[in-house]
Structure formats: structure tokens, C-alpha cells
Design an enzyme around this catalytic site. Structure first.
Site, PDB file in Angstrom:
ATOM      1  N   SER A 108      76.197  37.236  42.822  1.00  0.00           N
ATOM      2  CA  SER A 108      75.805  37.497  44.840  1.00  0.00           C
ATOM      3  C   SER A 108      74.358  37.470  44.220  1.00  0.00           C
ATOM      4  O   SER A 108      73.679  37.394  45.703  1.00  0.00           O
ATOM      5  CB  SER A 108      76.569  38.717  44.912  1.00  0.00           C
ATOM      6  OG  SER A 108      76.135  40.159  44.029  1.00  0.00           O
ATOM      7  N   ASN A 109      73.581  38.396  43.586  1.00  0.00           N
ATOM      8  CA  ASN A 109      72.240  38.509  43.589  1.00  0.00           C
ATOM      9  C   ASN A 109      71.638  36.981  43.614  1.00  0.00           C
ATOM     10  O   ASN A 109      70.678  36.980  43.888  1.00  0.00           O
ATOM     11  CB  ASN A 109      71.719  39.205  42.033  1.00  0.00           C
ATOM     12  CG  ASN A 109      71.738  40.538  42.882  1.00  0.00           C
ATOM     13  OD1 ASN A 109      71.033  41.312  43.830  1.00  0.00           O
ATOM     14  ND2 ASN A 109      73.147  41.584  42.313  1.00  0.00           N
ATOM     15  N   ARG A 152      72.370  35.490  18.106  1.00  0.00           N
ATOM     16  CA  ARG A 152      71.192  35.777  18.778  1.00  0.00           C
ATOM     17  C   ARG A 152      70.017  34.915  19.475  1.00  0.00           C
ATOM     18  O   ARG A 152      69.533  34.859  20.469  1.00  0.00           O
ATOM     19  CB  ARG A 152      71.233  37.169  19.298  1.00  0.00           C
ATOM     20  CG  ARG A 152      70.229  37.904  21.051  1.00  0.00           C
ATOM     21  CD  ARG A 152      70.253  38.883  20.169  1.00  0.00           C
ATOM     22  NE  ARG A 152      71.026  39.627  20.586  1.00  0.00           N
ATOM     23  CZ  ARG A 152      71.828  40.478  21.130  1.00  0.00           C
ATOM     24  NH1 ARG A 152      71.760  40.062  22.671  1.00  0.00           N
ATOM     25  NH2 ARG A 152      73.169  41.197  21.687  1.00  0.00           N
ATOM     26  N   LEU A 210      68.808  40.574  25.759  1.00  0.00           N
ATOM     27  CA  LEU A 210      67.626  39.127  25.053  1.00  0.00           C
ATOM     28  C   LEU A 210      66.730  39.457  23.617  1.00  0.00           C
ATOM     29  O   LEU A 210      66.359  40.472  23.803  1.00  0.00           O
ATOM     30  CB  LEU A 210      66.276  38.880  26.154  1.00  0.00           C
ATOM     31  CG  LEU A 210      67.234  38.684  27.427  1.00  0.00           C
ATOM     32  CD1 LEU A 210      66.008  37.966  29.012  1.00  0.00           C
ATOM     33  CD2 LEU A 210      67.526  36.986  27.266  1.00  0.00           C
ATOM     34  N   HIS A 213      69.207  46.162  38.531  1.00  0.00           N
ATOM     35  CA  HIS A 213      69.660  47.361  38.134  1.00  0.00           C
ATOM     36  C   HIS A 213      70.623  48.392  38.843  1.00  0.00           C
ATOM     37  O   HIS A 213      70.373  48.621  39.572  1.00  0.00           O
ATOM     38  CB  HIS A 213      69.332  47.775  36.674  1.00  0.00           C
ATOM     39  CG  HIS A 213      70.014  49.342  36.485  1.00  0.00           C
ATOM     40  ND1 HIS A 213      71.285  48.318  35.138  1.00  0.00           N
ATOM     41  CD2 HIS A 213      69.969  50.508  36.315  1.00  0.00           C
ATOM     42  CE1 HIS A 213      71.459  49.127  34.638  1.00  0.00           C
ATOM     43  NE2 HIS A 213      71.564  50.341  35.029  1.00  0.00           N
ATOM     44  N   ASP A 230      67.002  48.094  29.984  1.00  0.00           N
ATOM     45  CA  ASP A 230      66.881  48.987  31.366  1.00  0.00           C
ATOM     46  C   ASP A 230      65.768  50.082  31.507  1.00  0.00           C
ATOM     47  O   ASP A 230      65.714  51.104  32.398  1.00  0.00           O
ATOM     48  CB  ASP A 230      68.092  49.739  31.830  1.00  0.00           C
ATOM     49  CG  ASP A 230      69.468  48.773  32.762  1.00  0.00           C
ATOM     50  OD1 ASP A 230      68.480  47.346  32.250  1.00  0.00           O
ATOM     51  OD2 ASP A 230      70.198  49.082  31.380  1.00  0.00           O
ATOM     52  N   ALA A 261      71.763  47.205  48.859  1.00  0.00           N
ATOM     53  CA  ALA A 261      70.986  47.354  48.522  1.00  0.00           C
ATOM     54  C   ALA A 261      69.673  46.451  47.270  1.00  0.00           C
ATOM     55  O   ALA A 261      68.612  46.075  47.361  1.00  0.00           O
ATOM     56  CB  ALA A 261      70.646  49.030  47.569  1.00  0.00           C
ATOM     57  N   GLU A 262      70.486  45.913  46.268  1.00  0.00           N
ATOM     58  CA  GLU A 262      69.874  44.833  45.446  1.00  0.00           C
ATOM     59  C   GLU A 262      69.942  43.650  45.901  1.00  0.00           C
ATOM     60  O   GLU A 262      68.916  43.315  46.297  1.00  0.00           O
ATOM     61  CB  GLU A 262      71.207  44.499  44.547  1.00  0.00           C
ATOM     62  CG  GLU A 262      71.513  45.776  43.236  1.00  0.00           C
ATOM     63  CD  GLU A 262      72.982  45.284  42.221  1.00  0.00           C
ATOM     64  OE1 GLU A 262      72.403  44.252  42.016  1.00  0.00           O
ATOM     65  OE2 GLU A 262      73.752  46.138  42.398  1.00  0.00           O
TER      66      GLU A 262
END
Ligand code: GAR
Length: 202
Positions: free
Chosen positions: A13-14, A64, A92, A108, A144, A172-173
Site C-alpha cells: 500500500s505504501n 544474505r 539489509l 515505519h 529502525d 499517515a504513512e
């Protein structure tokens, strides 16, 4: 025109908010590629519907580091200037952070530094905070924790459920992520220690 690479793991959705802002001419750049580490997620469909290159890049049996090297290759192939994490649920590697140093944003669902990590909305709700919200920040090695570009506060109602609170935080995001991307792409900010000083603009 500056370009974005958007990394997703799910609903997207973002990503959709970024796509909508691009269409409205308010993103300050163009999405060059969308990459998911999970196959078959709705976010990949959103990208395809918008006519954007949509790449699935699962970790599979790789380390990774190897997986992130493949991601960097995809992003470089598409000449990405800024990487936007949009519900990308993996840490990451240092190699990735170095490849796009100072050019990675994340959204976030809390007012960082409160409630980092997963399920931030539930963490906030269970803690009993009266105000939570959304944060867009630059990504650094610690989860974060990077310098904050924009935040929006979301009050918690006395009779809230975690679902209702999460829905308002998500709205809000969707408001602050495209605005933060535009600020960064237009270079409308200055570093002042770890403070990101944003200058006025459109
Ligand atoms: C969003 O709420 C985003 O803030 C969160 O995942 C959701 C993804 O939704 N990300 C994190 O919690 C990262 N720490 P979306 O796929 O619909 O954009």
C-alpha cells in the site's frame, strides 16, 4: 529525472501511495523498478498494473550477502538514485548499505525511536501510549534507527483497537512517505549532526 527503486515484501500500500504521487506529479521523481523478496505478493501486482518493472528476488538458498548483491545489481541495472523500503521485512547487509549509503529511506508505523521492529502498532497499543504515528527515516545499520526525515503523530482513542489504530497510522504513512521522498529527491534538506533539517518547498 531522479529514479526510485522500491523494495517490498507484501501488500504494497505504501508502494501504491508512491505510484499515486508519481501520477499526480508530486513525487519529485519516477519509480524505475519494484523488487520483492517474496513471490506472488499483492505489491508486485500493483507494480505491474502501474506498468512498472516488477522483479521477484527471493533469498532462496543464498546467504544474505549474496542475496543483497543480487538486489544491488537489479537496482543498478535500473539506475536507481534512491532506494525506498516499503514494508520490506528484511535487514539489509552492510554491503547493500554501503552501495546506497545515505540513499535509502524506510517508512515505519510508529514514532521512532519508540517501538522499532515488527508489529510496531501493536507494541504501541499494548504499551498504552496516547499518541503513536508514522516515521520516514534514512536507513542505517541499526534497525529502525536512522535520521528522521518526517513524522506524523496519530492520537490513540480511548476505545481504539489495534486494527483501527493501525489503519489510521497507515493513512499517515501514505501521506508522509511521498512527501519525504520528494524532499530527498529535490535535495531540500541539510544534515546537522543526525538531525535532518528540511527546508520549505512545494
Ligand atoms: C507498513 O505499515 C510499514 O510501515 C511496515 O510494514 C507495512 C507495510 O505495508 N514496515 C515496517 O514495519 C518496517 N519496520 P504495505 O506493504 O501495505 O506498504
Amino acid at each position: 529525472m531522479k529514479t526510485l527503486g522500491v523494495l517490498i515484501s507484501g501488500r504494497g500500500s505504501n508502494l501504491q501511495a508512491l505510484i499515486d504521487a508519481q501520477r499526480a506529479g508530486t513525487l519529485g521523481g519516477a519509480i524505475a523498478v519494484v523488487v520483492s523478496n517474496v513471490d506472488g505478493v499483492p505489491g508486485l501486482d500493483r507494480a505491474r498494473v502501474a506498468g512498472l518493472p516488477a522483479v521477484c528476488c527471493p533469498q532462496g538458498g543464498r546467504t544474505r550477502e549474496d542475496h543483497d548483491r543480487a538486489l544491488v545489481a537489479v537496482l543498478r541495472e535500473h539506475d536507481v538514485d534512491l532506494v525506498c523500503l516499503a514494508g520490506y521485512m528484511r535487514l539489509l547487509s552492510p554491503a547493500f548499505l554501503e552501495a546506497f549509503s545515505g540513499r535509502i529511506l524506510n517508512v515505519h508505523p510508529s514514532l521512532l525511536p519508540a517501538f522499532p521492529g515488527r508489529d510496531a502498532q501493536r507494541q504501541a497499543w499494548e504499551h498504552g501510549v496516547k499518541v503513536s504515528g508514522a516515521t520516514v527515516h534514512f536507513v542505517e545499520a541499526m534497525l529502525d534507527s536512522g535520521p528522521i526525515v518526517l513524522q506524523e503523530a496519530v492520537p490513540v482513542a480511548e476505545d481504539d483497537t489495534v486494527e483501527r489504530l493501525s489503519a489510521r497510522i497507515l493513512e499517515a504513512e501514505h501521506r508522509i512517505y511521498p512527501r519525504a521522498v520528494r524532499i530527498v529527491l529535490e535535495g531540500r534538506y541539510k544534515w546537522d549532526g543526525r538531525r535532518v533539517r528540511v527546508s520549505a518547498g512545494a
